[in-house]
Design a protein around this motif. Structure first.
Motif, PDB file in Angstrom:
ATOM      1  N   PRO A 335       0.748  -1.165  -0.058  1.00  0.00           N
ATOM      2  CA  PRO A 335      -0.056   0.118   0.222  1.00  0.00           C
ATOM      3  C   PRO A 335       0.819   1.180   0.041  1.00  0.00           C
ATOM      4  O   PRO A 335       0.424   2.330  -0.562  1.00  0.00           O
ATOM      5  CB  PRO A 335      -0.870  -0.067   1.304  1.00  0.00           C
ATOM      6  CG  PRO A 335      -0.896  -1.623   1.620  1.00  0.00           C
ATOM      7  CD  PRO A 335       0.365  -1.898   1.057  1.00  0.00           C
ATOM      8  N   ALA A 336       2.109   1.305   0.720  1.00  0.00           N
ATOM      9  CA  ALA A 336       2.739   2.356   0.762  1.00  0.00           C
ATOM     10  C   ALA A 336       3.333   2.800  -0.579  1.00  0.00           C
ATOM     11  O   ALA A 336       3.281   4.001  -0.844  1.00  0.00           O
ATOM     12  CB  ALA A 336       3.868   2.448   1.658  1.00  0.00           C
ATOM     13  N   ARG A 338       1.954   1.709  -3.498  1.00  0.00           N
ATOM     14  CA  ARG A 338       0.927   2.330  -4.558  1.00  0.00           C
ATOM     15  C   ARG A 338       0.363   3.425  -4.124  1.00  0.00           C
ATOM     16  O   ARG A 338      -0.030   4.525  -4.901  1.00  0.00           O
ATOM     17  CB  ARG A 338      -0.274   1.293  -4.309  1.00  0.00           C
ATOM     18  CG  ARG A 338       0.155  -0.123  -5.075  1.00  0.00           C
ATOM     19  CD  ARG A 338      -0.944  -1.049  -4.974  1.00  0.00           C
ATOM     20  NE  ARG A 338      -0.568  -2.005  -5.419  1.00  0.00           N
ATOM     21  CZ  ARG A 338      -0.781  -2.427  -7.021  1.00  0.00           C
ATOM     22  NH1 ARG A 338      -1.397  -1.559  -7.577  1.00  0.00           N
ATOM     23  NH2 ARG A 338      -0.565  -3.747  -7.350  1.00  0.00           N
ATOM     24  N   GLY A 339       0.424   3.941  -2.792  1.00  0.00           N
ATOM     25  CA  GLY A 339       0.008   5.246  -2.335  1.00  0.00           C
ATOM     26  C   GLY A 339       1.071   6.300  -2.850  1.00  0.00           C
ATOM     27  O   GLY A 339       0.259   7.368  -3.289  1.00  0.00           O
ATOM     28  N   ARG A 342       0.272   7.024  -6.682  1.00  0.00           N
ATOM     29  CA  ARG A 342      -0.814   7.989  -6.750  1.00  0.00           C
ATOM     30  C   ARG A 342      -0.693   9.427  -6.595  1.00  0.00           C
ATOM     31  O   ARG A 342      -1.034  10.230  -7.204  1.00  0.00           O
ATOM     32  CB  ARG A 342      -2.158   7.394  -5.886  1.00  0.00           C
ATOM     33  CG  ARG A 342      -2.680   6.013  -6.592  1.00  0.00           C
ATOM     34  CD  ARG A 342      -4.053   5.833  -5.874  1.00  0.00           C
ATOM     35  NE  ARG A 342      -4.069   5.357  -4.294  1.00  0.00           N
ATOM     36  CZ  ARG A 342      -3.493   4.170  -3.753  1.00  0.00           C
ATOM     37  NH1 ARG A 342      -3.333   3.410  -4.691  1.00  0.00           N
ATOM     38  NH2 ARG A 342      -3.555   4.463  -2.471  1.00  0.00           N
ATOM     39  N   ALA A 343       0.065   9.607  -5.391  1.00  0.00           N
ATOM     40  CA  ALA A 343       0.360  10.753  -4.891  1.00  0.00           C
ATOM     41  C   ALA A 343       1.064  11.650  -6.060  1.00  0.00           C
ATOM     42  O   ALA A 343       1.010  12.943  -6.145  1.00  0.00           O
ATOM     43  CB  ALA A 343       1.248  10.958  -3.737  1.00  0.00           C
TER      44      ALA A 343
END
Length: 410
Positions: A335-336, A338-339, A342-343
């Protein structure tokens, strides 16, 4: 270097949010991708010749367009000539590709000499600078005899943040003027890009002096987590020894630049990555893929690296040990990672993006400068976003009403 990597059905690579530029399978796209290395073996030249002989008159015009968009004109001209294809091309295509090759060679020779002049001028003011990307990359991985193969638009130098004022003064003394605003390190554009951007007047080359390899949060913090200055290597430019990034730091940066920062905008950037990897036995005989993968995972840079490397395998035939992609893909699926991806894709004026940009700045003074500009610009931009969103909702409502009033025949 190992065999060509397999993309295992169990790996996360196919599900990554990778960009999709260059993926079309037209004859022109396939031809240009086949030109995606500085040297072609006799077998590859034979395959390129067979592909070229199968192209129509219109296909060759498509080849030119694809080459221009991807920064591949010089490579296409060089390999097409070596494959004996020039006589069968439309004359306009040959002249366009040949002209690009000659222009690239002359421009790159000027940039090479100008970059050395810049490094000397900065050194005289006690400003250490590390060339990267651009002409330094072309010389390191394509080679001096092949300087025409890699088009270069500007010069990129890495400096220390504390040297920015002295660097700006040195640029002005050498005939450069700021491209944006006053050119100071506390101007809005400098803070936004973590770089000073200058051009030699009146119409000379552009130089960017970066104090971060990445300016986009959270990748800015992830690159800053490693002190690249503490482990610099060197390279030779026109008989001069100059500092240079280590291959691991440069490979991570090039992958980020291609995949996350510019979403695969140009094929030549993917070729750069492949040429770096192919040069590892020469420039880094002690290279360890295991160490590279471990550090990349620890820095939180696995996703852009695995996207770029997987595309280099698929599009330009890069080869390296097959387990590397699988190992990095597992980390990239977290998740980190992928986050962060996206950011990095968010618009600069998105509220969350602005908050991250303010946090990454070095001082309250810098935050105040950026906050003032944001306060002046953001409301108009947000209002424009709001109007666009309302118009789109209105269009959707009209389509639904029209569909209800005129249902499709059964």
């Amino acid at each position: 270097m190992g065999s060509s990597p397999r993309v295992s059905p169990h790996t996360a690579v196919p599900t990554l949010p990778g960009p999709r530029v260059h993926d079309r399978a037209t004859p022109a796209e396939r031809f240009i991708r086949a030109c995606g290395r500085s040297v072609l073996s006799p077998e590859r030249l034979a395959r390129l010749r067979a592909a070229g002989l199968g192209l129509s008159h219109d296909d060759w015009y498509d080849v030119l367009g694809v080459a221009i968009r991807g920064g591949m004109e010089s490579l296409a001209y060089t390999h097409a000539a070596a494959a004996g294809l020039l006589d069968g091309m439309p004359e306009q295509i040959v002249e366009a590709l040949k002209g690009a090759y000659i222009t690239t060679l002359t421009d790159n020779l000027r940039l090479r000499n100008e970059q050395l002049r810049l490094l000397d001028g900065l050194r005289e003011r006690n400003v250490p600078a590390v060339p990267f990307k651009g002409i330094a990359l072309a010389l390191r991985y394509y080679g001096e005899p092949s300087l025409a193969l890699r088009p270069v638009g500007d010069m990129d130098l890495l400096i220390h943040r504390a040297d920015a004022e002295a660097a700006a003064a040195a640029l002005r003394a050498m005939g450069y003027a700021p491209l944006y605003g006053d050119g100071g390190p506390h101007s809005f554009e400098a803070l936004r890009n973590a770089a000073l951007v200058y051009r030699r007047v009146p119409d000379g080359p552009m130089v960017e002096l970066h104090w971060r390899l990445a300016s986009v949060p959270p990748y800015a913090q992830r690159f800053a987590a490693t002190d690249v200055w503490a482990r610099l290597g060197t390279q030779e430019i026109a008989g001069r020894t100059v500092p240079y990034l280590t291959p691991g730091d440069e490979l991570r940066y090039l992958c980020f630049h291609y995949a996350a920062q510019h979403q695969a905008a140009r094929l030549i950037w993917l070729v750069d990555i492949a040429e770096l990897v192919r040069a590892l036995p020469r420039v880094a005989p002690e290279w360890s893929w295991q160490a590279f993968a471990e550090e990349t995972r620890a820095l939180g840079l696995a996703l852009p690296v695995v996207v770029a490397l997987e595309r280099a395998v698929r599009l330009v035939g890069l080869e390296f040990p097959e387990w590397v992609l699988d190992a990095l893909a597992v980390a990239a699926a977290q998740p980190a990672e992928r986050g962060a991806w996206r950011a990095a894709q968010e618009d600069f004026y998105h509220p969350a993006s602005l908050a991250r940009r303010l946090r990454v700045l070095d001082s309250h003074r810098e935050r105040l400068v950026m906050a003032r500009v944001i306060a002046a610009r953001a409301p108009r931009i947000w209002a424009s976003w709001g109007r666009k969103a309302l118009r789109e909702q209105y269009r959707r409502l009209r389509r639904r009403l029209a569909a209800h009033a005129h249902p499709a025949p059964v």
